[in-house]
Design a protein around this motif. Structure first.
Motif, PDB file in Angstrom:
ATOM      1  N   TYR A 105      31.232  41.617  17.016  1.00  0.00           N
ATOM      2  CA  TYR A 105      31.954  41.432  15.760  1.00  0.00           C
ATOM      3  C   TYR A 105      31.036  40.762  14.738  1.00  0.00           C
ATOM      4  CZ  TYR A 105      36.159  42.353  18.502  1.00  0.00           C
ATOM      5  OH  TYR A 105      37.103  42.932  19.310  1.00  0.00           O
ATOM      6  N   LEU A 106      30.916  41.361  13.567  1.00  0.00           N
ATOM      7  CA  LEU A 106      30.118  40.773  12.475  1.00  0.00           C
ATOM      8  C   LEU A 106      31.121  40.132  11.527  1.00  0.00           C
ATOM      9  CD1 LEU A 106      28.015  44.015  11.917  1.00  0.00           C
ATOM     10  CD2 LEU A 106      27.369  42.030  13.332  1.00  0.00           C
ATOM     11  N   VAL A 107      31.156  38.817  11.522  1.00  0.00           N
ATOM     12  CA  VAL A 107      32.278  38.131  10.872  1.00  0.00           C
ATOM     13  C   VAL A 107      31.841  37.419   9.583  1.00  0.00           C
ATOM     14  CG1 VAL A 107      34.133  36.438  11.216  1.00  0.00           C
ATOM     15  CG2 VAL A 107      33.260  37.746  13.179  1.00  0.00           C
ATOM     16  N   GLY A 108      32.516  37.763   8.486  1.00  0.00           N
ATOM     17  CA  GLY A 108      32.265  37.089   7.203  1.00  0.00           C
ATOM     18  C   GLY A 108      32.915  35.713   7.203  1.00  0.00           C
ATOM     19  N   THR A 109      32.180  34.726   6.675  1.00  0.00           N
ATOM     20  CA  THR A 109      32.729  33.350   6.571  1.00  0.00           C
ATOM     21  C   THR A 109      32.619  32.894   5.114  1.00  0.00           C
ATOM     22  OG1 THR A 109      30.578  32.414   7.137  1.00  0.00           O
ATOM     23  CG2 THR A 109      32.126  32.741   8.970  1.00  0.00           C
ATOM     24  N   PRO A 110      33.324  31.827   4.728  1.00  0.00           N
ATOM     25  CA  PRO A 110      33.328  31.410   3.311  1.00  0.00           C
ATOM     26  C   PRO A 110      31.938  31.080   2.753  1.00  0.00           C
ATOM     27  CG  PRO A 110      35.081  30.324   4.526  1.00  0.00           C
ATOM     28  CD  PRO A 110      34.249  31.039   5.546  1.00  0.00           C
ATOM     29  N   ILE A 111      31.768  31.255   1.428  1.00  0.00           N
ATOM     30  CA  ILE A 111      30.507  30.881   0.772  1.00  0.00           C
ATOM     31  C   ILE A 111      30.665  29.523   0.084  1.00  0.00           C
ATOM     32  CG2 ILE A 111      29.622  33.223   0.485  1.00  0.00           C
ATOM     33  CD1 ILE A 111      30.615  33.125  -2.448  1.00  0.00           C
ATOM     34  N   GLY A 112      31.708  28.828   0.401  1.00  0.00           N
ATOM     35  CA  GLY A 112      31.921  27.501  -0.202  1.00  0.00           C
ATOM     36  C   GLY A 112      33.331  27.021   0.075  1.00  0.00           C
ATOM     37  N   ASN A 113      34.289  27.808  -0.376  1.00  0.00           N
ATOM     38  CA  ASN A 113      35.686  27.410  -0.259  1.00  0.00           C
ATOM     39  C   ASN A 113      36.267  27.892   1.084  1.00  0.00           C
ATOM     40  OD1 ASN A 113      38.474  27.114  -0.531  1.00  0.00           O
ATOM     41  ND2 ASN A 113      38.324  27.316  -2.762  1.00  0.00           N
ATOM     42  N   LEU A 114      36.648  26.940   1.924  1.00  0.00           N
ATOM     43  CA  LEU A 114      37.117  27.306   3.271  1.00  0.00           C
ATOM     44  C   LEU A 114      38.377  28.165   3.253  1.00  0.00           C
ATOM     45  CD1 LEU A 114      36.494  24.054   5.359  1.00  0.00           C
ATOM     46  CD2 LEU A 114      35.175  26.165   5.344  1.00  0.00           C
ATOM     47  N   CYS A 144      31.296  39.254  21.588  1.00  0.00           N
ATOM     48  CA  CYS A 144      30.406  38.330  20.869  1.00  0.00           C
ATOM     49  C   CYS A 144      30.640  38.459  19.370  1.00  0.00           C
ATOM     50  CB  CYS A 144      28.949  38.659  21.164  1.00  0.00           C
ATOM     51  SG  CYS A 144      28.546  38.475  22.905  1.00  0.00           S
ATOM     52  N   ALA A 145      30.654  37.303  18.694  1.00  0.00           N
ATOM     53  CA  ALA A 145      30.771  37.327  17.230  1.00  0.00           C
ATOM     54  C   ALA A 145      29.456  36.839  16.643  1.00  0.00           C
ATOM     55  CB  ALA A 145      31.909  36.411  16.784  1.00  0.00           C
ATOM     56  N   LEU A 146      29.062  37.433  15.524  1.00  0.00           N
ATOM     57  CA  LEU A 146      27.882  36.955  14.803  1.00  0.00           C
ATOM     58  C   LEU A 146      28.336  36.469  13.433  1.00  0.00           C
ATOM     59  CD1 LEU A 146      24.697  36.756  14.639  1.00  0.00           C
ATOM     60  CD2 LEU A 146      24.829  38.905  13.371  1.00  0.00           C
ATOM     61  N   VAL A 147      27.980  35.230  13.114  1.00  0.00           N
ATOM     62  CA  VAL A 147      28.273  34.714  11.763  1.00  0.00           C
ATOM     63  C   VAL A 147      26.971  34.169  11.175  1.00  0.00           C
ATOM     64  CG1 VAL A 147      30.664  34.036  12.290  1.00  0.00           C
ATOM     65  CG2 VAL A 147      28.837  32.351  12.559  1.00  0.00           C
ATOM     66  N   SER A 148      26.923  34.044   9.845  1.00  0.00           N
ATOM     67  CA  SER A 148      25.779  33.342   9.251  1.00  0.00           C
ATOM     68  C   SER A 148      26.290  32.010   8.715  1.00  0.00           C
ATOM     69  CB  SER A 148      25.101  34.195   8.187  1.00  0.00           C
ATOM     70  OG  SER A 148      26.043  34.734   7.323  1.00  0.00           O
ATOM     71  N   ASP A 149      25.399  31.211   8.114  1.00  0.00           N
ATOM     72  CA  ASP A 149      25.848  29.902   7.596  1.00  0.00           C
ATOM     73  C   ASP A 149      26.972  30.091   6.583  1.00  0.00           C
ATOM     74  OD1 ASP A 149      24.042  28.569   9.119  1.00  0.00           O
ATOM     75  OD2 ASP A 149      22.635  28.115   7.499  1.00  0.00           O
ATOM     76  N   GLU A 173      24.976  51.763  22.683  1.00  0.00           N
ATOM     77  CA  GLU A 173      26.333  52.315  22.559  1.00  0.00           C
ATOM     78  C   GLU A 173      27.405  51.247  22.711  1.00  0.00           C
ATOM     79  OE1 GLU A 173      26.582  55.796  25.008  1.00  0.00           O
ATOM     80  OE2 GLU A 173      24.866  56.708  23.994  1.00  0.00           O
ATOM     81  N   ILE A 174      27.109  50.101  22.128  1.00  0.00           N
ATOM     82  CA  ILE A 174      28.086  49.002  22.124  1.00  0.00           C
ATOM     83  C   ILE A 174      28.886  49.078  20.824  1.00  0.00           C
ATOM     84  CG2 ILE A 174      28.223  46.473  21.831  1.00  0.00           C
ATOM     85  CD1 ILE A 174      25.790  46.444  23.860  1.00  0.00           C
ATOM     86  N   LYS A 175      30.173  48.818  20.922  1.00  0.00           N
ATOM     87  CA  LYS A 175      31.018  48.914  19.721  1.00  0.00           C
ATOM     88  C   LYS A 175      30.694  47.753  18.758  1.00  0.00           C
ATOM     89  CE  LYS A 175      35.780  49.621  18.431  1.00  0.00           C
ATOM     90  NZ  LYS A 175      37.084  49.047  18.636  1.00  0.00           N
ATOM     91  N   VAL A 176      30.501  48.108  17.500  1.00  0.00           N
ATOM     92  CA  VAL A 176      30.221  47.078  16.485  1.00  0.00           C
ATOM     93  C   VAL A 176      31.345  47.134  15.452  1.00  0.00           C
ATOM     94  CG1 VAL A 176      28.562  46.238  14.770  1.00  0.00           C
ATOM     95  CG2 VAL A 176      27.734  47.487  16.780  1.00  0.00           C
ATOM     96  N   GLU A 177      31.940  45.972  15.165  1.00  0.00           N
ATOM     97  CA  GLU A 177      33.012  45.945  14.157  1.00  0.00           C
ATOM     98  C   GLU A 177      32.694  44.909  13.097  1.00  0.00           C
ATOM     99  OE1 GLU A 177      37.257  45.436  15.041  1.00  0.00           O
ATOM    100  OE2 GLU A 177      36.961  46.730  16.781  1.00  0.00           O
ATOM    101  N   SER A 178      32.858  45.288  11.821  1.00  0.00           N
ATOM    102  CA  SER A 178      32.679  44.305  10.739  1.00  0.00           C
ATOM    103  C   SER A 178      34.013  43.673  10.404  1.00  0.00           C
ATOM    104  CB  SER A 178      32.162  44.996   9.481  1.00  0.00           C
ATOM    105  OG  SER A 178      30.836  45.402   9.663  1.00  0.00           O
ATOM    106  N   ILE A 179      34.011  42.376  10.273  1.00  0.00           N
ATOM    107  CA  ILE A 179      35.213  41.659   9.820  1.00  0.00           C
ATOM    108  C   ILE A 179      34.860  41.163   8.416  1.00  0.00           C
ATOM    109  CG2 ILE A 179      36.896  39.845  10.393  1.00  0.00           C
ATOM    110  CD1 ILE A 179      36.424  41.966  12.668  1.00  0.00           C
ATOM    111  N   PRO A 180      35.286  41.896   7.373  1.00  0.00           N
ATOM    112  CA  PRO A 180      34.807  41.593   6.017  1.00  0.00           C
ATOM    113  C   PRO A 180      35.210  40.210   5.534  1.00  0.00           C
ATOM    114  CG  PRO A 180      36.267  43.518   6.035  1.00  0.00           C
ATOM    115  CD  PRO A 180      36.273  42.967   7.413  1.00  0.00           C
ATOM    116  N   GLY A 181      34.441  39.722   4.591  1.00  0.00           N
ATOM    117  CA  GLY A 181      34.735  38.391   4.040  1.00  0.00           C
ATOM    118  C   GLY A 181      33.966  38.185   2.757  1.00  0.00           C
ATOM    119  N   PRO A 182      33.887  36.931   2.294  1.00  0.00           N
ATOM    120  CA  PRO A 182      33.218  36.658   1.019  1.00  0.00           C
ATOM    121  C   PRO A 182      31.734  36.969   1.047  1.00  0.00           C
ATOM    122  CG  PRO A 182      34.444  34.739   1.811  1.00  0.00           C
ATOM    123  CD  PRO A 182      34.420  35.717   2.927  1.00  0.00           C
ATOM    124  N   ASN A 183      31.212  37.265  -0.139  1.00  0.00           N
ATOM    125  CA  ASN A 183      29.790  37.552  -0.289  1.00  0.00           C
ATOM    126  C   ASN A 183      29.385  37.085  -1.690  1.00  0.00           C
ATOM    127  OD1 ASN A 183      28.164  40.123  -1.721  1.00  0.00           O
ATOM    128  ND2 ASN A 183      27.192  39.215   0.055  1.00  0.00           N
TER     129      ASN A 183
END
Ligand code: SAM
Length: 277
Positions: free
Chosen positions: A6-15, A78-83, A104-114
């Motif tokens: 899972y590629l997970v978007g996290t806040p860019i400031g505001n939680l 597994c989830a991948l997040v950045s700072d 051939e592993i499933k990859v899913e994007s969990i959209p979020g702020p950018n």
């Protein structure tokens, strides 16, 4: 059964900008891979996420990519997040996605702020067609060359910039085209959020005054307008036009070619005008 990446978007400031889905996926993940465990730990504490954290960053990504793939092959989610913001966008993750797809592993994007798109939306510059170029090269010549290329395109250009280099970047934009509109977005979604859109010459004057050089910055540059009667080189002679490109790092042959393209002239004519000064 293999796990999912899972590629997970996290806040860019505001939680408050995290999504319900991101919180659920992070709560359910077997492992969260993150750039800096101290940064992501704070996010996890806030949302009561208890999954174990492991570092995945530019300096260990070669070794860690294999480890993440092993975990996924062993059935762990597994989830991948950045700072902050979206993984892979000027942040680690690309090599991991390639490896996951090869396995051939499933990859899913969990959209979020950018930060790039958040800046573009507020900028008042055209959002119909845009080009995100991440961080510019640091070396003066390479930066000038890159900006000269980008600023000749009919797209709004979005770049990330450190507060220490905003001034130099705006000055470089001004050398290329002093009549260009720019938008400076600072501290997006945070308490001191500021988005100012003005001519690059005015933006330079506003630095340190209305625009404090503190925090995180995105710069958007208005598209090059082919329809406009004013070309940035209109005030330049052919010789100055060629020299402008040479100063930005091009070889003279390349500069002559670019000038002939800009002016829709024959290369030979530009060559003659340049060499028979
Ligand atoms: N992956 C992130 C994203 O999706 O936006 C970007 C990561 S990049 C390493 C960090 C850069 O993004 C900062 O140096 C800054 O240019 C920009 N940035 C991140 N958060 C920001 C914010 N709240 N306001 C303005 N710019 C921000």
């Amino acid at each position: 059964m293999r796990g999912t990446l899972y590629l997970v978007g996290t806040p860019i400031g505001n939680l408050e900008d995290i999504t319900y889905r991101a919180v659920r996926i992070l709560k359910e993940a077997d492992i969260i891979y993150c750039e800096d465990t101290r940064v992501t730990k704070k996010l996890c504490q806030h949302f009561e996420i208890t999954a174990p954290l492991k570092a995945y960053h530019d300096h260990n990504k070669e070794v860690m990519t294999e480890q993440v793939i092993d975990s996924l092959n062993n059935g762990l989610n597994c989830a991948l997040v950045s700072d902050a913001g979206l993984p892979l966008i000027s942040d680690p993750g690309y090599e991991l996605v390639i490896a996951a797809r090869e396995n051939e592993i499933k990859v899913e994007s969990i959209p979020g702020p950018n930060a790039a798109l958040t800046a573009l939306m507020t900028s008042g510059l055209s959002s119909y067609s845009f080009l995100f170029d991440g961080f510019l090269p640091r070396k003066d010549n390479e930066k000038k060359q890159r900006l000269s290329h980008l600023m000749a395109l009919p797209h709004t250009i979005i770049i990330y910039e450190s507060p220490y280099r905003v001034k130099h970047t705006l000055e470089t934009i001004k050398i290329i085209d002093e009549d260009r509109m720019v938008s400076i977005a600072r501290e997006l979604t945070k308490k001191f959020e500021q988005v100012e859109t003005m001519l690059v010459t005015e933006a330079i004057k506003a630095l340190d005054d209305t625009i404090k050089l503190k925090g995180e910055f995105v710069i958007c540059i208005a598209p090059y307008d082919k329809q406009s009667e004013n070309n940035w080189w209109d005030k330049l002679s052919i010789v100055d036009h060629v020299e402008h490109y040479i100063e930005s790092g091009m070889k003279s042959k390349e500069a002559i070619k670019q000038t002939s393209v800009d002016r829709q002239m024959k290369k030979q004519d530009v060559y003659q005008a340049y060499h028979i000064q």
